[in-house]
Write a protein that holds these residues in place. Structure first.
Motif, PDB file in Angstrom:
ATOM      1  N   ARG A  78       0.851  -1.337  -0.136  1.00  0.00           N
ATOM      2  CA  ARG A  78       0.031   0.013  -0.241  1.00  0.00           C
ATOM      3  C   ARG A  78       0.970   1.183  -0.039  1.00  0.00           C
ATOM      4  O   ARG A  78       0.476   2.096  -0.713  1.00  0.00           O
ATOM      5  CB  ARG A  78      -0.785   0.038   1.184  1.00  0.00           C
ATOM      6  N   ASP A  83      -3.085  -0.762  -5.210  1.00  0.00           N
ATOM      7  CA  ASP A  83      -4.510  -0.547  -4.940  1.00  0.00           C
ATOM      8  C   ASP A  83      -4.977  -2.170  -4.310  1.00  0.00           C
ATOM      9  O   ASP A  83      -5.324  -2.786  -4.784  1.00  0.00           O
ATOM     10  CB  ASP A  83      -5.283  -0.217  -5.959  1.00  0.00           C
ATOM     11  N   THR A  85      -7.205  -4.462  -1.258  1.00  0.00           N
ATOM     12  CA  THR A  85      -8.278  -4.590  -0.625  1.00  0.00           C
ATOM     13  C   THR A  85      -8.055  -5.812   0.030  1.00  0.00           C
ATOM     14  O   THR A  85      -7.673  -6.775  -0.533  1.00  0.00           O
ATOM     15  CB  THR A  85      -9.448  -4.557  -1.324  1.00  0.00           C
ATOM     16  N   THR A  86      -8.435  -5.741   1.485  1.00  0.00           N
ATOM     17  CA  THR A  86      -8.479  -6.816   2.250  1.00  0.00           C
ATOM     18  C   THR A  86      -9.779  -7.572   2.866  1.00  0.00           C
ATOM     19  O   THR A  86     -10.394  -6.463   2.937  1.00  0.00           O
ATOM     20  CB  THR A  86      -7.251  -6.792   3.704  1.00  0.00           C
ATOM     21  N   THR A  87      -9.876  -8.809   2.627  1.00  0.00           N
ATOM     22  CA  THR A  87     -11.364  -9.336   3.026  1.00  0.00           C
ATOM     23  C   THR A  87     -11.238 -10.685   3.471  1.00  0.00           C
ATOM     24  O   THR A  87     -10.310 -11.471   3.310  1.00  0.00           O
ATOM     25  CB  THR A  87     -12.345  -9.071   1.801  1.00  0.00           C
ATOM     26  N   GLU A  92     -17.145 -11.223  -1.476  1.00  0.00           N
ATOM     27  CA  GLU A  92     -16.476 -10.065  -1.917  1.00  0.00           C
ATOM     28  C   GLU A  92     -15.072 -10.568  -2.878  1.00  0.00           C
ATOM     29  O   GLU A  92     -14.836 -10.128  -3.954  1.00  0.00           O
ATOM     30  CB  GLU A  92     -15.570  -9.316  -0.666  1.00  0.00           C
ATOM     31  N   PRO A 258      -6.167  -3.643  -9.682  1.00  0.00           N
ATOM     32  CA  PRO A 258      -6.562  -3.931  -8.373  1.00  0.00           C
ATOM     33  C   PRO A 258      -6.046  -5.295  -7.755  1.00  0.00           C
ATOM     34  O   PRO A 258      -6.267  -6.339  -8.463  1.00  0.00           O
ATOM     35  CB  PRO A 258      -8.182  -3.498  -8.450  1.00  0.00           C
ATOM     36  N   THR A 260      -6.708  -7.755  -4.569  1.00  0.00           N
ATOM     37  CA  THR A 260      -7.783  -8.361  -3.072  1.00  0.00           C
ATOM     38  C   THR A 260      -7.037  -9.331  -2.567  1.00  0.00           C
ATOM     39  O   THR A 260      -6.497 -10.353  -3.051  1.00  0.00           O
ATOM     40  CB  THR A 260      -8.987  -8.655  -3.696  1.00  0.00           C
ATOM     41  N   TYR A 262      -7.422 -12.054  -0.027  1.00  0.00           N
ATOM     42  CA  TYR A 262      -8.616 -13.052   0.924  1.00  0.00           C
ATOM     43  C   TYR A 262      -8.236 -13.697   1.778  1.00  0.00           C
ATOM     44  O   TYR A 262      -7.337 -14.614   1.404  1.00  0.00           O
ATOM     45  CB  TYR A 262      -9.244 -13.691  -0.271  1.00  0.00           C
TER      46      TYR A 262
END
Length: 420
Positions: A78, A83, A85-87, A92, A258, A260, A262
């Motif tokens: 980051r 870009d 995203t954590t989830t 998602e 992007p 992600t 997970y």
């Protein structure tokens, strides 16, 4: 003025009912149990959120600052403008896969169920998403039929803990050496000459089948790839700075599209036989604190049932018939009428009683019309007929002052009528 009319008027005027404070106190007492129950549930939910909302110290979790955690590589990416995203949500992660993004998945410890893997793999093959698996071990064979997980042959000797790239991939060669202190487990190609595939950091076992701790193979017909990062050491906080680990992670995950990350949780996974498809049974839709709140609400409901269902002492034995004084019923009815602001009904009762008594004084028959009773009363007492008709028949009370005035006027008319 007769005694009964006086009681009715005084009852209507004096029976004010409970005041605002008294009504508020009664409402508070009646709702106290529900308020307490709501407070208990709220406290339970807050405690649950606080307990679960702390730092997750699971291996490679993006919140964990432990040596085995994964917060460091996430923050480094980051900081370099990634870009990311954590989830923990399978839904998602599936949405990111459908969008064709890069999705890194912590695949160790069997946190992903086979139905979840099959679903994500099929969606990635259709969308062209880049899937990066972290230490999937045997489950890599559920993701793709191009790889299998196995150990080096015994003739290879003890595998080295420090691995060189041993391949022509730019990312691996830029990163250089890495650490892999497992017992020789590697990922092997199911083809002797796999097309467009990369295998790096393999021990020199002399095996002609391409293999390594790092592998990348095509996935689907939409241009997607499946990359296997076979060691959690490359991502862990405590070992991220060693050798070429961060360089390798940044090279694999540092694209412009992007990303992600997970981190699967078992409560979010479908299992064999689930009809809910990806995401599992309908219970996965509920937040974690909802289960704790439900468990807390069960004893609260039980207590409520016990409180409202309890007997308030022994049964009272009342001799029948019960004799209630007439004045008490008149006062009670007057209070009820005032509490409900039923002024017209109260005035109708007063007028009816007054007309009955006036009719008896004038020796009129019981079925005499009310207008005739009013006319005879005005004529006998010398009062204005129009005023008497308004008081006894037509005027309507719009407020308490008007009701009191008309009641007094009724008493005045009745007192002026002399018996015949």
């Amino acid at each position: 003025m007769s005694a009964q009319t006086d009681v009715a008027i005084r009852g209507t005027r004096s029976a004010t009912g409970p005041g605002v404070l008294a009504r508020a106190g009664g409402l508070a007492r009646s709702s106290a149990l529900w308020v307490v129950a709501a407070i208990v549930v709220l406290i339970a939910a807050i405690v649950t959120v606080l307990v679960q909302g702390g730092e997750n110290t699971s291996p490679l979790h993006y919140e964990s600052t432990e040596d085995s955690g994964g917060r460091a590589f996430v923050e480094v990416l980051r900081d370099h403008g990634r870009d990311l995203t954590t989830t923990e949500s399978l839904g998602e992660a599936g949405a990111a896969v459908d969008a064709g993004e890069t999705v890194a998945i912590y695949a160790a410890d069997w946190t992903l169920s086979d139905p979840a893997i099959e679903d994500l793999s099929a969606r990635a093959a259709a969308s062209g998403a880049r899937i990066v698996l972290i230490a999937p071990e045997q489950q890599v064979e559920v993701w793709t039929d191009a790889l299998l997980y196995d150990y080096l042959s015994e003739g290879a000797g003890a595998p080295p803990s420090r691995r060189a790239p041993n391949c022509e991939a730019d990312i691996a060669n830029t990163a250089g050496n890495v650490r892999h202190e497992d017992t020789g487990d590697e990922y092997f190609s199911t083809s002797s000459e796999p097309a467009d595939s990369t295998f790096c950091y393999g021990a020199d076992s002399g095996d002609v089948v391409p293999h390594g701790v790092y592998a990348q193979v095509p996935h689907g017909d939409a241009g997607g790839t499946l990359t296997v990062m076979g060691s959690t050491q490359w991502f862990a906080n405590g070992t991220l700075a060693q050798e070429g680990h961060m360089s390798l992670v940044a090279g694999v995950l540092g694209t412009d599209e992007p990303l992600t990350y997970y981190y699967p949780v078992q409560s979010d996974q479908p299992v064999e036989g689930d009809e809910g498809g990806a995401g599992g049974s309908p219970t996965w839709l509920f937040p974690r604190w909802a289960v704790a709140a439900l468990l807390w609400s069960l004893p609260v409901v039980l207590v409520a049932l016990l409180v409202y269902g309890r007997r308030l002492g022994p049964l009272a034995i009342e001799p029948l018939p019960v004799i209630v004084p007439a004045a008490e019923t008149v006062r009670g009815r007057s209070a009820l009428l005032q509490r409900s602001q039923a002024r017209a009904e109260a005035l109708a009762d007063l007028r009816t009683a007054a007309l009955v008594r006036i009719g008896r004084r004038l020796a009129l028959p019981p079925d005499a019309p009310a207008a005739e009773v009013v006319a005879r009363a005005a004529a006998q007492s010398g009062l204005d007929p129009a005023w008497a008709e308004a008081v006894l028949l037509t005027d309507q009370p719009h407020d308490d002052e008007t009701l009191i005035r008309i009641s007094i006027d009724i008493t005045t008319i009745e007192s002026e009528v002399d018996p015949l």
